[in-house]
Scaffold this motif. Structure first.
Motif, short mmCIF file in Angstrom:
data_model
loop_
_atom_site.label_atom_id
_atom_site.label_comp_id
_atom_site.label_asym_id
_atom_site.label_seq_id
_atom_site.Cartn_x
_atom_site.Cartn_y
_atom_site.Cartn_z
N TYR A 104 -42.50 -4.88 8.39
CA TYR A 104 -41.89 -6.17 8.74
C TYR A 104 -42.20 -7.13 7.60
O TYR A 104 -43.36 -7.44 7.33
CB TYR A 104 -42.49 -6.66 10.05
CG TYR A 104 -41.93 -7.98 10.53
CD1 TYR A 104 -40.67 -8.04 11.14
CD2 TYR A 104 -42.65 -9.16 10.38
CE1 TYR A 104 -40.16 -9.24 11.58
CE2 TYR A 104 -42.14 -10.37 10.82
CZ TYR A 104 -40.90 -10.41 11.41
OH TYR A 104 -40.39 -11.60 11.86
N TRP A 105 -41.12 -7.59 6.91
CA TRP A 105 -41.34 -8.25 5.62
C TRP A 105 -40.33 -9.38 5.40
O TRP A 105 -39.51 -9.34 4.48
CB TRP A 105 -41.19 -7.22 4.53
CG TRP A 105 -42.21 -7.31 3.44
CD1 TRP A 105 -43.04 -8.34 3.18
CD2 TRP A 105 -42.51 -6.29 2.47
NE1 TRP A 105 -43.84 -8.04 2.11
CE2 TRP A 105 -43.54 -6.80 1.66
CE3 TRP A 105 -42.00 -5.03 2.22
CZ2 TRP A 105 -44.08 -6.07 0.61
CZ3 TRP A 105 -42.53 -4.31 1.18
CH2 TRP A 105 -43.56 -4.82 0.37
N PRO A 106 -40.37 -10.44 6.21
CA PRO A 106 -39.37 -11.52 6.08
C PRO A 106 -39.30 -12.14 4.69
O PRO A 106 -38.19 -12.46 4.23
CB PRO A 106 -39.83 -12.54 7.13
CG PRO A 106 -40.59 -11.74 8.13
CD PRO A 106 -41.28 -10.66 7.36
N ASN A 108 -39.57 -10.82 1.79
CA ASN A 108 -39.10 -9.91 0.75
C ASN A 108 -37.57 -9.99 0.65
O ASN A 108 -36.86 -9.74 1.62
CB ASN A 108 -39.51 -8.47 1.08
CG ASN A 108 -39.29 -7.52 -0.08
OD1 ASN A 108 -38.47 -7.76 -0.95
ND2 ASN A 108 -40.04 -6.44 -0.09
N ALA A 111 -35.58 -7.09 2.00
CA ALA A 111 -35.60 -6.76 3.43
C ALA A 111 -34.20 -6.89 4.01
O ALA A 111 -33.44 -7.80 3.66
CB ALA A 111 -36.57 -7.67 4.16
N SER A 112 -33.86 -5.97 4.91
CA SER A 112 -32.56 -6.02 5.58
C SER A 112 -32.77 -5.95 7.09
O SER A 112 -33.72 -5.33 7.57
CB SER A 112 -31.66 -4.87 5.11
OG SER A 112 -32.26 -3.62 5.40
N ALA A 113 -31.87 -6.60 7.82
CA ALA A 113 -31.96 -6.59 9.28
C ALA A 113 -31.72 -5.17 9.79
O ALA A 113 -30.67 -4.58 9.55
CB ALA A 113 -30.94 -7.56 9.88
N THR A 114 -32.71 -4.63 10.48
CA THR A 114 -32.68 -3.23 10.90
C THR A 114 -32.85 -3.13 12.41
O THR A 114 -33.74 -3.76 12.98
CB THR A 114 -33.81 -2.44 10.22
OG1 THR A 114 -33.68 -2.57 8.80
CG2 THR A 114 -33.76 -0.96 10.59
N VAL A 149 -34.60 -6.63 13.02
CA VAL A 149 -35.72 -7.32 12.35
C VAL A 149 -35.70 -7.01 10.85
O VAL A 149 -35.23 -5.95 10.44
CB VAL A 149 -37.08 -6.89 12.96
CG1 VAL A 149 -37.22 -7.43 14.37
CG2 VAL A 149 -37.23 -5.38 12.96
N PRO A 150 -36.21 -7.93 10.01
CA PRO A 150 -36.19 -7.72 8.56
C PRO A 150 -37.24 -6.70 8.12
O PRO A 150 -38.43 -6.94 8.22
CB PRO A 150 -36.50 -9.11 8.00
CG PRO A 150 -37.26 -9.80 9.07
CD PRO A 150 -36.74 -9.27 10.37
N LEU A 151 -36.78 -5.55 7.66
CA LEU A 151 -37.67 -4.48 7.21
C LEU A 151 -37.34 -4.13 5.76
O LEU A 151 -36.20 -4.21 5.34
CB LEU A 151 -37.52 -3.23 8.08
CG LEU A 151 -37.76 -3.37 9.58
CD1 LEU A 151 -37.58 -2.02 10.27
CD2 LEU A 151 -39.15 -3.93 9.87
N ALA A 152 -38.39 -3.74 5.03
CA ALA A 152 -38.21 -3.31 3.64
C ALA A 152 -39.14 -2.14 3.37
O ALA A 152 -40.21 -2.02 3.99
CB ALA A 152 -38.48 -4.45 2.67
#
Length: 419
Positions: A104-106, A108, A111-114, A149-152
């Motif tokens: 979880y990396w807002p 970054n 990061a893309s909504a996953t 949620v923003p994940l990278a």
């Protein structure tokens, strides 16, 4: 002679993405019995109008049978002809899987909504249990996974935060009308914890599987749905295609990377060194955050001491250890003030340092005050050698055992040098 025509194409059990071809050939075979002056013009129009049907979802391995039928009349008498039946058995085309560990990396930009579907884990008894709520470090409320949620992709994570795993394997998309699952094994170095995480397809017919599990720095038993981790140790996520054992892949991340200041002669960690993380672009102490990503954390720490961030979280640093939990992406350098009788930077080469008792060390750019680049998240995984500069005798004592039971003999090596 007036002729009336009716064409039917009969399909039986089908499978996704299977297109029936050769229908025109079947029709020609059936039509050879027909006669009449209108035939040449009719056949051209008839065959040009035929549509190739596409059979829809069934399971792999189910036979697909296809028969062409032509109906017509001659002088008012109905006629019907059938072609031969063509049977096809769909097969699975094997694809190479890919795996990545996400966090979880807002902050970054990558990061893309996953979408993270509900996950589960396998118990030691073989049953499957839903994974409970997951929390960010220090958070009172669980992470809301009902929305993307923003994940990278990550190479490091923080102990106590959720670990997200994503696998892409199109050949496990067996039923395009269903949401399917697959299994990933998580292993944590240092704690030897092992968890079996069940990933769920992100939607029907995507071939992308995502799962999440909470990590914890507290000890826990294996296969209980929480992965026990240790700072400066790795986590390995391994996936093996259940139908193709040769398709096995793994991804590894580091937990809570921290640095060690150590004696370049003995390899022993050195407490009492002052380490400051400097923003190389401004020349000022860096803006450092705690494990929760919100609380302020000091930019200067003393190796081997305890540090408290503004949120009240206490960080007990190991001997010789220093840590800067989270920073913004940028250029940084370490400014080190060693204890008396030591000097920084070290003049000893990396190859010689890696022969010491405490090796291997994380040596490279940054170990001697050079500028290094960090991405969002945990700041550094850099070890720092310092050279003893005192005069007189130097004594080092190193145990040959790291673990001993009551009554065991513990041998020591004592090195005495006259500098």
């Amino acid at each position: 002679m007036l002729k009336t025509w009716h064409i039917e194409q009969t399909l039986f059990a089908g499978s996704a993405f299977v297109i029936f071809r050769g229908l025109a050939k079947q029709l020609r075979a059936a039509a050879r019995t027909l006669r009449g002056a209108l035939w040449p013009a009719f056949v051209g129009g008839l065959l040009g109008a035929v549509l190739i049907p596409v059979a829809q979802a069934s399971s792999h391995g189910v036979d697909i049978s296809n028969t062409a039928q032509i109906s017509y009349s001659i002088a008012g008498f109905p006629q019907t002809r059938f072609s031969n039946t063509v049977t096809t058995t769909p097969t699975v085309v094997r694809t190479a899987a890919t795996i990545s560990v996400l966090r979880y990396w807002p902050p970054n930009p990558a990061a893309s909504a996953t979408t993270v579907p509900p996950s589960s884990y396998q118990t030691s008894g073989g049953g499957s249990v839903p994974v409970g709520d997951v929390y960010l470090p220090g958070a009172a409320s669980p992470l809301n996974l009902s929305v993307p949620v923003p994940l990278a992709a990550a190479s490091v994570i923080l102990g106590g935060e959720p670990i997200f795993v994503q696998v892409r394997d199109p050949d496990q998309n067996l039923d395009p009308g269903a949401i399917e699952t697959l299994v990933v094994v998580l292993r944590a170095d240092g704690t030897d914890d092992m968890e079996i995480l069940v990933l769920t397809e992100s939607g029907p017919d995507t071939g992308i599987f995502v799962g999440v599990m909470q990590t914890s720095t507290a000890p826990s038993s294996a296969q209980n749905g929480v992965l026990s981790v240790q700072g400066n140790k790795g986590i390995t996520a391994t996936y093996t295609d259940p139908a193709d054992g040769s398709d096995s892949i793994a991804a590894t991340v580091l937990v809570d990377p921290l640095g060690i200041v150590f004696d370049s002669r003995s390899g022993l960690p050195v407490d009492g060194a002052q380490v400051t993380l400097i923003d190389a672009d401004s020349g000022l102490p860096a803006n450092v955050l705690g494990l929760d990503g919100v609380s302020s954390y000091p930019a200067t720490v003393i190796t081997g001491s305890s540090v408290t961030d503004s949120g009240g979280t206490v960080y007990n640093l190991p001997p010789g250890g220093f840590q800067f939990p989270s920073v913004l992406p940028g250029n940084y350098r370490l400014e080190v003030t060693p204890p008396v009788d030591y000097s920084f930077p070290s003049t000893v080469g990396d190859a010689d340092l890696q022969l010491l008792a405490g090796a291997p060390y994380a040596l490279g750019t940054g170990s001697r005050g050079e500028v290094f680049v960090v991405a969002p998240g945990p700041a550094v995984n850099v070890d720092v050698p310092i050279d003893p500069s005192g005069t007189g005798l130097f004594v080092a004592k190193v145990a040959r055992k790291s673990v001993a039971g009551i009554g065991d003999f513990v041998p020591y090596d004592i090195t005495l040098e006259n500098s």
